[in-house]
Design a protein around this motif. Structure first.
Motif, PDB file in Angstrom:
ATOM      1  N   GLY A  49       9.386 -31.585  27.535  1.00  0.00           N
ATOM      2  CA  GLY A  49      10.540 -32.230  26.904  1.00  0.00           C
ATOM      3  C   GLY A  49      11.815 -31.437  27.095  1.00  0.00           C
ATOM      4  O   GLY A  49      12.889 -32.007  27.349  1.00  0.00           O
ATOM      5  N   ASN A  50      11.730 -30.107  26.995  1.00  0.00           N
ATOM      6  CA  ASN A  50      12.912 -29.269  27.235  1.00  0.00           C
ATOM      7  C   ASN A  50      13.421 -29.454  28.656  1.00  0.00           C
ATOM      8  O   ASN A  50      14.634 -29.513  28.902  1.00  0.00           O
ATOM      9  CB  ASN A  50      12.571 -27.803  26.994  1.00  0.00           C
ATOM     10  N   GLY A  51      12.487 -29.546  29.622  1.00  0.00           N
ATOM     11  CA  GLY A  51      12.892 -29.755  31.004  1.00  0.00           C
ATOM     12  C   GLY A  51      13.542 -31.108  31.217  1.00  0.00           C
ATOM     13  O   GLY A  51      14.538 -31.229  31.939  1.00  0.00           O
ATOM     14  N   VAL A  52      12.996 -32.137  30.577  1.00  0.00           N
ATOM     15  CA  VAL A  52      13.566 -33.489  30.694  1.00  0.00           C
ATOM     16  C   VAL A  52      14.969 -33.529  30.096  1.00  0.00           C
ATOM     17  O   VAL A  52      15.903 -34.108  30.678  1.00  0.00           O
ATOM     18  CB  VAL A  52      12.646 -34.521  30.009  1.00  0.00           C
ATOM     19  N   ILE A  53      15.129 -32.903  28.928  1.00  0.00           N
ATOM     20  CA  ILE A  53      16.443 -32.897  28.277  1.00  0.00           C
ATOM     21  C   ILE A  53      17.447 -32.107  29.116  1.00  0.00           C
ATOM     22  O   ILE A  53      18.623 -32.487  29.241  1.00  0.00           O
ATOM     23  CB  ILE A  53      16.332 -32.329  26.859  1.00  0.00           C
ATOM     24  N   GLY A  54      16.993 -31.002  29.721  1.00  0.00           N
ATOM     25  CA  GLY A  54      17.872 -30.259  30.619  1.00  0.00           C
ATOM     26  C   GLY A  54      18.339 -31.110  31.779  1.00  0.00           C
ATOM     27  O   GLY A  54      19.504 -31.061  32.183  1.00  0.00           O
ATOM     28  N   LEU A  55      17.426 -31.920  32.306  1.00  0.00           N
ATOM     29  CA  LEU A  55      17.795 -32.812  33.406  1.00  0.00           C
ATOM     30  C   LEU A  55      18.763 -33.891  32.949  1.00  0.00           C
ATOM     31  O   LEU A  55      19.746 -34.197  33.639  1.00  0.00           O
ATOM     32  CB  LEU A  55      16.522 -33.431  33.986  1.00  0.00           C
ATOM     33  N   ILE A  56      18.494 -34.485  31.776  1.00  0.00           N
ATOM     34  CA  ILE A  56      19.393 -35.519  31.243  1.00  0.00           C
ATOM     35  C   ILE A  56      20.792 -34.949  31.058  1.00  0.00           C
ATOM     36  O   ILE A  56      21.798 -35.597  31.385  1.00  0.00           O
ATOM     37  CB  ILE A  56      18.841 -36.075  29.921  1.00  0.00           C
ATOM     38  N   PHE A  57      20.851 -33.738  30.531  1.00  0.00           N
ATOM     39  CA  PHE A  57      22.160 -33.101  30.354  1.00  0.00           C
ATOM     40  C   PHE A  57      22.871 -32.949  31.694  1.00  0.00           C
ATOM     41  O   PHE A  57      24.050 -33.292  31.832  1.00  0.00           O
ATOM     42  CB  PHE A  57      21.978 -31.740  29.685  1.00  0.00           C
ATOM     43  N   SER A  58      22.161 -32.440  32.708  1.00  0.00           N
ATOM     44  CA  SER A  58      22.782 -32.192  34.014  1.00  0.00           C
ATOM     45  C   SER A  58      23.173 -33.485  34.716  1.00  0.00           C
ATOM     46  O   SER A  58      24.189 -33.534  35.409  1.00  0.00           O
ATOM     47  CB  SER A  58      21.815 -31.397  34.900  1.00  0.00           C
TER      48      SER A  58
END
Length: 429
Positions: A49-58
């Motif tokens: 989930g942290n990785g997905v949110i990082g991607l959404i942010f970017s």
């Protein structure tokens, strides 16, 4: 009595022990590199989930900035798509390689301040001239990383002063929660309530991490409110990279190269290093600089701005869980970045179709822990005056010589601290 033949072997260890140990230019991993089995063993929903949110942010706000700067600068759709392809490709490759090698969540992205400073430059410089500056900036970043100078500079600046700069940069993410809730309560309101509920009730948070729950509730709120608005009309699905032949002119080099290098090495990488250290990791500062230089040159080949280690991305990747397993979130982020590179036009349109309040609220909530840690580190112990000056200058958005305010914040704050907080510096010497 030892024989003469044995005397040299007796003395040599003592001489070796007395000799000062030189730190290697590129930091060596403390643990063996992680393999596929390690990742599969260590990964869990909260890290993914942290990785997905990082991607959404970017893939949302930063992409919007990139597209806006490129459009104002007169770049074609093909050049913009190639730019997006390049930055996601380098972010994915650098993140996966470095995170597996060092078993730490080492998230790479691209320089947003560097992108912003290109706006005025594209008004009077041709795009090939700007690309030429990208190449030279990448070489300069690589050269400075290879000297080991970056690590010495980062070691000389007290952590509270660096974290004060981080706090100033991250403050906007905190205020974004308030503004997004006020402007779009239908989407942001449920997200805030979900985060509070999951954080307040540990039993719920154990099964659904607060930030991941916030993401799920936000998606439901966007869908239920009918605010997902994909633009009509078809566009390319897969990215088609375009090579822009660089032109090397003194005007472009003098205007862009040094500001880009300083922004990457001090402002961006400095944020990333500070965030990772605050989360309990030991980021490889010189390896960061060398990797940033190499992938900045790769980016330039696609007409894209410099690569770097960013504070926000790494704050998201370290926002929850066991620090020894957080590298798996970075691997997820890296793999999704490679997918974004392949589907750059389609994914960009998809992310820009979500309401702004969703991205702002999600990013702000995910950054809260990092923002809190930044303030605690900056103002709870020593160097508080230097930290305050750094915070004030950075948040003032001072820009001189086309260089981001965060650099001037650290420079002025450190100078004031050296002059007026001599006791703190003497105690740490």
């Amino acid at each position: 009595m030892p024989s003469p033949a044995s005397e040299p072997s007796t003395r040599e260890p003592a001489m070796a022990a007395a000799a000062p140990e030189r730190s290697p230019l590129l930091e060596r991993p403390v643990l063996r590199p992680a393999g596929v089995r390690d990742v599969l063993r260590d990964i869990a929903p909260q890290y993914a989930g942290n990785g997905v949110i990082g991607l959404i942010f970017s893939a949302s706000g930063p992409i919007a900035v990139t597209l806006a700067v490129g459009a104002v600068g007169g770049l074609s759709q093909a050049e913009l798509a190639s730019w997006v392809f390049g930055i996601f490709l380098s972010a994915g490759l650098a993140t996966i390689v470095m995170s597996l090698l060092y078993r730490q969540p080492l998230g790479f992205a691209w320089s947003i301040p560097g992108t912003v400073l290109l706006g005025p430059s594209l008004q009077h410089l041709s795009f090939p001239e700007v690309v030429g500056a990208f190449f030279v900036a990448g070489v300069l970043i690589l050269a400075l990383g290879a000297t080991g100078l970056v690590r010495r500079i980062m070691a000389a600046i007290p952590m509270p002063i660096v974290m004060a700069m981080v706090a100033a940069v991250f403050l906007r993410f905190g205020t974004d929660i308030v503004t997004s809730t006020q402007s779009n309560p239908v989407v942001a309101g449920p997200m805030v309530l979900a985060f509070i509920a999951l954080s307040a009730v540990p039993t719920l948070g154990k099964y659904l991490p607060p930030v991941l729950g916030t993401l799920v509730v936000g998606i439901i709120a966007v869908a239920a409110s009918g605010q997902f608005a994909m633009e009509s009309g078809s566009g390319p699905i897969f990215a088609v990279p375009v090579f822009t032949a660089p032109e090397f002119t003194w005007a472009a080099q003098l205007e862009l190269v040094v500001p880009l290098a300083i922004t990457v090495l001090i402002v961006q990488n400095g944020q990333g290093v500070a965030v990772l250290r605050a989360a309990g990791h030991r980021p490889p500062v010189n390896a960061f600089a060398v990797a940033s230089g190499i992938f900045s040159i790769v980016n330039a080949g696609f007409g894209a701005v410099a690569a770097c280690v960013t504070g926000p991305t790494n704050a998201l990747l370290t926002s929850s869980g066991d620090k020894n397993r957080q590298y798996t979130g970075a691997v997820v982020y890296g793999l999704l970045s490679l997918l974004c590179a392949l589907l750059a036009p389609t994914l960009t349109r998809f992310m820009l179709a979500t309401p702004e309040a969703f991205v702002l609220a999600l990013g702000g909530i995910a950054m809260l822990k990092a923002l809190q840690q930044a303030f605690v580190t900056a103002f709870s112990t020593t160097y508080t005056l230097g930290s305050l000056v750094t915070f004030v200058v950075t948040i003032s958005d001072l820009k001189l010589f086309n260089i981001h305010a965060a650099f001037w914040g650290i420079l002025i704050g450190y100078t004031v601290s050296r002059l007026l907080e001599r006791r703190d510096h003497a105690a740490s010497a």
